[in-house]
Design a protein around this motif. Sequence first.
Motif, PDB file in Angstrom:
ATOM      1  N   MET A 278      47.782  37.479  33.824  1.00 21.57           N
ATOM      2  CA  MET A 278      47.563  36.254  34.557  1.00 21.57           C
ATOM      3  C   MET A 278      46.175  35.699  34.258  1.00 21.57           C
ATOM      4  SD  MET A 278      49.186  36.874  38.292  1.00 21.57           S
ATOM      5  CE  MET A 278      49.340  38.639  38.402  1.00 21.57           C
ATOM      6  N   LEU A 279      46.051  34.433  34.405  1.00 24.48           N
ATOM      7  CA  LEU A 279      44.769  33.787  34.192  1.00 24.48           C
ATOM      8  C   LEU A 279      43.898  33.904  35.431  1.00 24.48           C
ATOM      9  CD1 LEU A 279      45.997  30.587  32.345  1.00 24.48           C
ATOM     10  CD2 LEU A 279      45.002  32.633  31.338  1.00 24.48           C
ATOM     11  N   LYS A 280      42.597  33.858  35.234  1.00 26.60           N
ATOM     12  CA  LYS A 280      41.657  34.036  36.343  1.00 26.60           C
ATOM     13  C   LYS A 280      41.777  32.952  37.406  1.00 26.60           C
ATOM     14  CE  LYS A 280      38.053  36.578  34.005  1.00 26.60           C
ATOM     15  NZ  LYS A 280      36.635  36.627  33.673  1.00 26.60           N
ATOM     16  N   ASN A 281      42.025  31.733  37.028  1.00 27.02           N
ATOM     17  CA  ASN A 281      41.960  30.624  37.980  1.00 27.02           C
ATOM     18  C   ASN A 281      43.326  30.122  38.434  1.00 27.02           C
ATOM     19  OD1 ASN A 281      39.164  30.634  37.932  1.00 27.02           O
ATOM     20  ND2 ASN A 281      39.119  29.366  36.105  1.00 27.02           N
ATOM     21  N   THR A 282      44.373  30.904  38.253  1.00 25.10           N
ATOM     22  CA  THR A 282      45.682  30.479  38.739  1.00 25.10           C
ATOM     23  C   THR A 282      45.844  30.897  40.190  1.00 25.10           C
ATOM     24  OG1 THR A 282      46.764  32.520  38.056  1.00 25.10           O
ATOM     25  CG2 THR A 282      46.703  30.721  36.444  1.00 25.10           C
ATOM     26  N   ARG A 283      46.792  30.301  40.862  1.00 24.32           N
ATOM     27  CA  ARG A 283      47.031  30.655  42.268  1.00 24.32           C
ATOM     28  C   ARG A 283      47.666  32.038  42.399  1.00 24.32           C
ATOM     29  NH1 ARG A 283      47.302  26.164  46.089  1.00 24.32           N
ATOM     30  NH2 ARG A 283      46.656  24.302  44.975  1.00 24.32           N
ATOM     31  N   LYS A 284      48.261  32.519  41.351  1.00 22.51           N
ATOM     32  CA  LYS A 284      48.927  33.816  41.405  1.00 22.51           C
ATOM     33  C   LYS A 284      47.946  34.983  41.394  1.00 22.51           C
ATOM     34  CE  LYS A 284      53.111  32.266  39.107  1.00 22.51           C
ATOM     35  NZ  LYS A 284      53.996  32.442  37.971  1.00 22.51           N
ATOM     36  N   CYS A 285      46.756  34.765  40.904  1.00 20.50           N
ATOM     37  CA  CYS A 285      45.792  35.854  40.777  1.00 20.50           C
ATOM     38  C   CYS A 285      44.406  35.368  41.195  1.00 20.50           C
ATOM     39  CB  CYS A 285      45.765  36.366  39.343  1.00 20.50           C
ATOM     40  SG  CYS A 285      44.737  37.814  39.146  1.00 20.50           S
ATOM     41  N   PRO A 286      44.038  35.545  42.465  1.00 22.06           N
ATOM     42  CA  PRO A 286      42.701  35.128  42.906  1.00 22.06           C
ATOM     43  C   PRO A 286      41.609  35.863  42.132  1.00 22.06           C
ATOM     44  CG  PRO A 286      44.088  35.675  44.776  1.00 22.06           C
ATOM     45  CD  PRO A 286      44.827  36.098  43.541  1.00 22.06           C
ATOM     46  N   ILE A 287      40.498  35.219  41.958  1.00 18.06           N
ATOM     47  CA  ILE A 287      39.426  35.751  41.126  1.00 18.06           C
ATOM     48  C   ILE A 287      38.852  37.064  41.666  1.00 18.06           C
ATOM     49  CG2 ILE A 287      37.461  34.537  42.132  1.00 18.06           C
ATOM     50  CD1 ILE A 287      36.741  33.864  39.131  1.00 18.06           C
ATOM     51  N   GLU A 288      38.916  37.311  42.965  1.00 17.16           N
ATOM     52  CA  GLU A 288      38.358  38.548  43.510  1.00 17.16           C
ATOM     53  C   GLU A 288      39.173  39.781  43.149  1.00 17.16           C
ATOM     54  OE1 GLU A 288      40.658  36.668  46.974  1.00 17.16           O
ATOM     55  OE2 GLU A 288      39.099  35.976  45.644  1.00 17.16           O
ATOM     56  N   TYR A 289      40.387  39.595  42.625  1.00 19.76           N
ATOM     57  CA  TYR A 289      41.216  40.725  42.224  1.00 19.76           C
ATOM     58  C   TYR A 289      41.102  41.043  40.738  1.00 19.76           C
ATOM     59  CZ  TYR A 289      43.243  40.165  46.813  1.00 19.76           C
ATOM     60  OH  TYR A 289      43.414  40.064  48.157  1.00 19.76           O
ATOM     61  N   ILE A 290      40.288  40.314  40.014  1.00 22.35           N
ATOM     62  CA  ILE A 290      40.083  40.573  38.595  1.00 22.35           C
ATOM     63  C   ILE A 290      39.151  41.778  38.451  1.00 22.35           C
ATOM     64  CG2 ILE A 290      39.163  39.641  36.438  1.00 22.35           C
ATOM     65  CD1 ILE A 290      41.745  38.304  37.351  1.00 22.35           C
ATOM     66  N   VAL A 291      39.539  42.737  37.640  1.00 25.19           N
ATOM     67  CA  VAL A 291      38.749  43.943  37.419  1.00 25.19           C
ATOM     68  C   VAL A 291      38.023  43.807  36.086  1.00 25.19           C
ATOM     69  CG1 VAL A 291      38.849  46.432  37.119  1.00 25.19           C
ATOM     70  CG2 VAL A 291      40.390  45.325  38.725  1.00 25.19           C
ATOM     71  N   THR A 292      36.732  44.122  36.110  1.00 25.36           N
ATOM     72  CA  THR A 292      35.921  44.032  34.896  1.00 25.36           C
ATOM     73  C   THR A 292      35.640  45.429  34.342  1.00 25.36           C
ATOM     74  OG1 THR A 292      33.841  44.145  36.104  1.00 25.36           O
ATOM     75  CG2 THR A 292      34.806  41.946  35.772  1.00 25.36           C
ATOM     76  N   ASP A 293      35.027  45.473  33.184  1.00 28.89           N
ATOM     77  CA  ASP A 293      34.637  46.757  32.595  1.00 28.89           C
ATOM     78  C   ASP A 293      33.576  47.451  33.446  1.00 28.89           C
ATOM     79  OD1 ASP A 293      36.385  46.492  30.481  1.00 28.89           O
ATOM     80  OD2 ASP A 293      34.888  45.620  29.139  1.00 28.89           O
ATOM     81  N   ASP A 294      32.723  46.682  34.097  1.00 32.23           N
ATOM     82  CA  ASP A 294      31.717  47.275  34.975  1.00 32.23           C
ATOM     83  C   ASP A 294      32.371  47.968  36.173  1.00 32.23           C
ATOM     84  OD1 ASP A 294      29.646  46.391  33.370  1.00 32.23           O
ATOM     85  OD2 ASP A 294      29.387  44.534  34.505  1.00 32.23           O
ATOM     86  N   ASP A 295      33.432  47.365  36.704  1.00 30.11           N
ATOM     87  CA  ASP A 295      34.166  47.985  37.807  1.00 30.11           C
ATOM     88  C   ASP A 295      34.783  49.311  37.369  1.00 30.11           C
ATOM     89  OD1 ASP A 295      33.608  45.836  39.496  1.00 30.11           O
ATOM     90  OD2 ASP A 295      35.434  44.776  38.904  1.00 30.11           O
ATOM     91  N   ALA A 296      35.339  49.329  36.164  1.00 26.14           N
ATOM     92  CA  ALA A 296      35.946  50.559  35.641  1.00 26.14           C
ATOM     93  C   ALA A 296      34.888  51.633  35.423  1.00 26.14           C
ATOM     94  CB  ALA A 296      36.679  50.263  34.340  1.00 26.14           C
ATOM     95  N   SER A 297      33.735  51.261  34.908  1.00 25.65           N
ATOM     96  CA  SER A 297      32.655  52.229  34.693  1.00 25.65           C
ATOM     97  C   SER A 297      32.155  52.794  36.020  1.00 25.65           C
ATOM     98  CB  SER A 297      31.490  51.571  33.961  1.00 25.65           C
ATOM     99  OG  SER A 297      31.880  51.171  32.680  1.00 25.65           O
ATOM    100  N   GLN A 298      32.023  51.941  37.010  1.00 24.61           N
ATOM    101  CA  GLN A 298      31.582  52.395  38.334  1.00 24.61           C
ATOM    102  C   GLN A 298      32.616  53.340  38.955  1.00 24.61           C
ATOM    103  OE1 GLN A 298      30.990  49.228  41.122  1.00 24.61           O
ATOM    104  NE2 GLN A 298      30.063  50.544  42.647  1.00 24.61           N
ATOM    105  N   TYR A 299      33.886  53.019  38.806  1.00 26.90           N
ATOM    106  CA  TYR A 299      34.962  53.868  39.324  1.00 26.90           C
ATOM    107  C   TYR A 299      34.916  55.246  38.677  1.00 26.90           C
ATOM    108  CZ  TYR A 299      39.687  55.746  39.580  1.00 26.90           C
ATOM    109  OH  TYR A 299      40.759  56.566  39.734  1.00 26.90           O
ATOM    110  N   LEU A 300      34.808  55.290  37.354  1.00 26.86           N
ATOM    111  CA  LEU A 300      34.761  56.566  36.648  1.00 26.86           C
ATOM    112  C   LEU A 300      33.527  57.364  37.022  1.00 26.86           C
ATOM    113  CD1 LEU A 300      35.988  55.520  33.108  1.00 26.86           C
ATOM    114  CD2 LEU A 300      37.212  56.880  34.810  1.00 26.86           C
ATOM    115  N   ARG A 301      32.398  56.682  37.175  1.00 25.46           N
ATOM    116  CA  ARG A 301      31.157  57.354  37.545  1.00 25.46           C
ATOM    117  C   ARG A 301      31.273  57.978  38.936  1.00 25.46           C
ATOM    118  NH1 ARG A 301      28.147  53.666  35.954  1.00 25.46           N
ATOM    119  NH2 ARG A 301      28.036  52.427  37.849  1.00 25.46           N
ATOM    120  N   HIS A 302      31.819  57.243  39.893  1.00 26.10           N
ATOM    121  CA  HIS A 302      31.966  57.784  41.250  1.00 26.10           C
ATOM    122  C   HIS A 302      32.911  58.980  41.280  1.00 26.10           C
ATOM    123  CE1 HIS A 302      30.605  53.823  43.329  1.00 26.10           C
ATOM    124  NE2 HIS A 302      29.599  54.509  42.820  1.00 26.10           N
TER     125      HIS A 302
END
Length: 67
Positions: free
Chosen positions: A1-25
């Motif tokens: 899904m695209l970032k700015n569509t109504r189907k996928c709000p921007i706050e639910y987009i996961v970035t590489d930084d989020d994945a790195s933080q998850y793995l680190r924790h």
Amino acid sequence: MLKNTRKCPIEYIVTDDDASQYLRHCAVAALILVAAYGLFVAEFISSWILFAIVAVTLPRWVISVHE
């Protein structure tokens, strides 16, 4: 899904930084648990201290892994 569509709000987009933080924790919590068990087996800490460390760390690790 695209970032700015109504189907996928921007706050639910996961970035590489989020994945790195998850793995680190997850890794830090797992290392704390393994280190505490190792210290207990080597008789550097008592079973009560091990219990306290596991009681605090294990639920947080399980929640992180579950997410």
